[in-house]
Design a protein around this motif. Structure first.
Motif, PDB file in Angstrom:
ATOM      1  N   TYR A  84       0.817  -1.219   0.000  1.00 49.97           N
ATOM      2  CA  TYR A  84       0.000   0.000   0.000  1.00 49.97           C
ATOM      3  C   TYR A  84       0.855   1.275   0.000  1.00 49.97           C
ATOM      4  O   TYR A  84       0.618   2.203   0.777  1.00 49.97           O
ATOM      5  N   ASP A 112      -0.107  -2.408  -4.329  1.00 50.53           N
ATOM      6  CA  ASP A 112      -1.349  -2.943  -3.778  1.00 50.53           C
ATOM      7  C   ASP A 112      -1.098  -3.578  -2.415  1.00 50.53           C
ATOM      8  O   ASP A 112      -0.039  -3.389  -1.809  1.00 50.53           O
ATOM      9  N   ASN A 113      -2.045  -4.377  -1.962  1.00 49.78           N
ATOM     10  CA  ASN A 113      -1.942  -4.950  -0.607  1.00 49.78           C
ATOM     11  C   ASN A 113      -0.859  -6.006  -0.479  1.00 49.78           C
ATOM     12  O   ASN A 113      -0.438  -6.339   0.631  1.00 49.78           O
ATOM     13  N   TYR A 118       1.640  -1.236  -8.879  1.00 53.01           N
ATOM     14  CA  TYR A 118       0.285  -1.089  -9.410  1.00 53.01           C
ATOM     15  C   TYR A 118       0.279  -0.643 -10.863  1.00 53.01           C
ATOM     16  O   TYR A 118      -0.629  -0.983 -11.624  1.00 53.01           O
ATOM     17  N   LEU A 301      -9.008  -5.452 -10.939  1.00 52.49           N
ATOM     18  CA  LEU A 301      -8.295  -4.401 -10.210  1.00 52.49           C
ATOM     19  C   LEU A 301      -9.280  -3.442  -9.546  1.00 52.49           C
ATOM     20  O   LEU A 301      -9.075  -3.015  -8.402  1.00 52.49           O
ATOM     21  N   ASP A 304     -10.770  -5.216  -6.478  1.00 53.45           N
ATOM     22  CA  ASP A 304      -9.852  -5.206  -5.337  1.00 53.45           C
ATOM     23  C   ASP A 304      -9.747  -3.809  -4.722  1.00 53.45           C
ATOM     24  O   ASP A 304      -9.612  -3.683  -3.496  1.00 53.45           O
ATOM     25  N   ALA A 305      -9.798  -2.772  -5.563  1.00 51.01           N
ATOM     26  CA  ALA A 305      -9.678  -1.406  -5.045  1.00 51.01           C
ATOM     27  C   ALA A 305     -10.901  -0.992  -4.241  1.00 51.01           C
ATOM     28  O   ALA A 305     -10.789  -0.206  -3.295  1.00 51.01           O
ATOM     29  N   LEU A 315      -6.295   3.734  -5.567  1.00 46.72           N
ATOM     30  CA  LEU A 315      -6.151   2.486  -6.318  1.00 46.72           C
ATOM     31  C   LEU A 315      -7.292   2.275  -7.314  1.00 46.72           C
ATOM     32  O   LEU A 315      -7.149   1.499  -8.263  1.00 46.72           O
TER      33      LEU A 315
END
Length: 347
Positions: A84, A112-113, A118, A301, A304-305, A315
């Motif tokens: 992140y 990302d996590n 990204y 994507l 997930d965001a 994101l």
């Protein structure tokens, strides 16, 4: 010399003298004849909106297919301690390496996590979405054009039965069929993926294969109807009658004479079908019915965001903008192609 009678057949010799230079220049200059393709491309070039959309599509293609090949990060590369990160920032380890004098490429869109860059995931996700749209549109073009041309050419009871089948297919819910096909082919596909030469099934995922099957089973109906309406008009032409008189087979007439004259309509319809296929894939990936992890698409994507929208809203920006740009550009380009290939739009 006697006066010339108006009603007589006497000719004036002066009327047959060669024209002077001034008389030649006063003649209206006719526009040189051009082919259908040159005329359509010329009108397309004059459409600024369509040309800007084409430039955006080319930029997205380069961004999706060329840039990841030399980008320093991979779409599935997990960098420890880089979870992140905000855009244009570094992790603690990367900051230490940078302070030591080493060159570290920044995470342009953050991470990302799982600490994956990204930006490269957006590039690969755009590539997957574009490939899905192009392949799905090609499937729809082939099935729809063949089905619609056969129904329109033979007509009668053949046309009646085939179009009633198309009407039934049109009523089948696509999402339900994708779920059913995914469950039905999951076990056979997993078994097939273990055999040599079929490892790509694990990378692509069963859900994406199900999407392609649904496009082949359902989404060709619109294309078939458009092609059928064109064939019903074109088959009454004189050149079709001449081809029949010369003994040409039905298949040759459809292929060489009818579908060839529908090429403009096919190009426009296929171009407009691409954003529809991309949106469908993105929507299904958003619901978790798309590509397999870790392969990204713009829809996955965005999904997930959304889970971390309150804490990491940035994101969601890149995949949302990517989907919007791709769909808008293809729609505007399709409108420009429709205006260019439609003879009624000639000035």
């Amino acid at each position: 010399m006697k006066d010339k009678n108006v009603l007589s057949f006497q000719l004036n010799v002066d009327d047959f003298l060669p024209a002077t230079d001034e008389e030649r220049q006063s003649l209206v200059q006719m526009r040189p004849s051009v082919s259908f393709w040159k005329d359509a491309l010329r009108r397309l070039y004059k459409n600024k909106v369509a040309m800007v959309s084409l430039a955006v599509i080319i930029f997205i293609l380069i961004f999706s297919f060329a840039v990841p090949s030399f980008y320093p990060y991979k779409y599935d590369q997990q960098i420890q301690g880089s979870e992140y990160l905000k855009p244009m920032t570094y992790s603690k380890q990367e900051t230490a390496l940078k302070d030591a004098g080493k060159s570290v490429f920044p995470h342009i869109l953050g991470t990302d996590n799982l600490g994956r860059d990204y930006a490269v995931r957006v590039m690969v996700g755009s590539r997957i979405s574009l490939l899905v749209g192009l392949i799905a549109s090609a499937i729809i073009l082939i099935i729809g054009s063949v089905y619609g041309s056969i129904a329109g050419f033979f007509g009668g009871w053949v046309d009646l039965i085939m179009m009633r089948i198309a009407d039934i297919v049109y009523t089948i819910p696509d999402i339900l069929l994708i779920v059913l096909i995914s469950f039905a082919i999951k076990a056979p596909m997993e078994t097939l993926a273990t055999k040599p030469g079929f490892q790509w099934i694990q990378t692509v995922g069963v859900n994406l294969i199900s999407i392609f099957l649904v496009f082949a089973l359902l989404y060709w109906v619109g294309m078939a109807r458009i092609v059928r309406s064109q064939i019903l008009t074109l088959k009454q032409s004189e050149y079709v009658t001449a081809a029949k008189a010369l003994g040409a087979s039905n298949g040759r007439i459809i292929k060489k004479h009818l579908l060839t004259n529908c090429i403009g309509t096919l190009i426009v319809t296929t171009t407009l079908q691409i954003p529809s296929a991309i949106f469908t894939e993105s929507f299904l990936s958003f619901l978790g019915l798309g590509v397999a992890i870790p392969l990204p698409s713009l829809g996955s994507l965005a999904s997930d965001a959304v889970n971390g929208l309150n804490s990491y809203p940035y994101l969601l920006v890149a995949p949302a903008v990517g989907i919007s740009l791709i769909i808008l550009s293809f729609n505007l380009l399709g409108d420009g192609l429709r205006d260019a290939f439609d003879p009624k739009m000639k000035s």
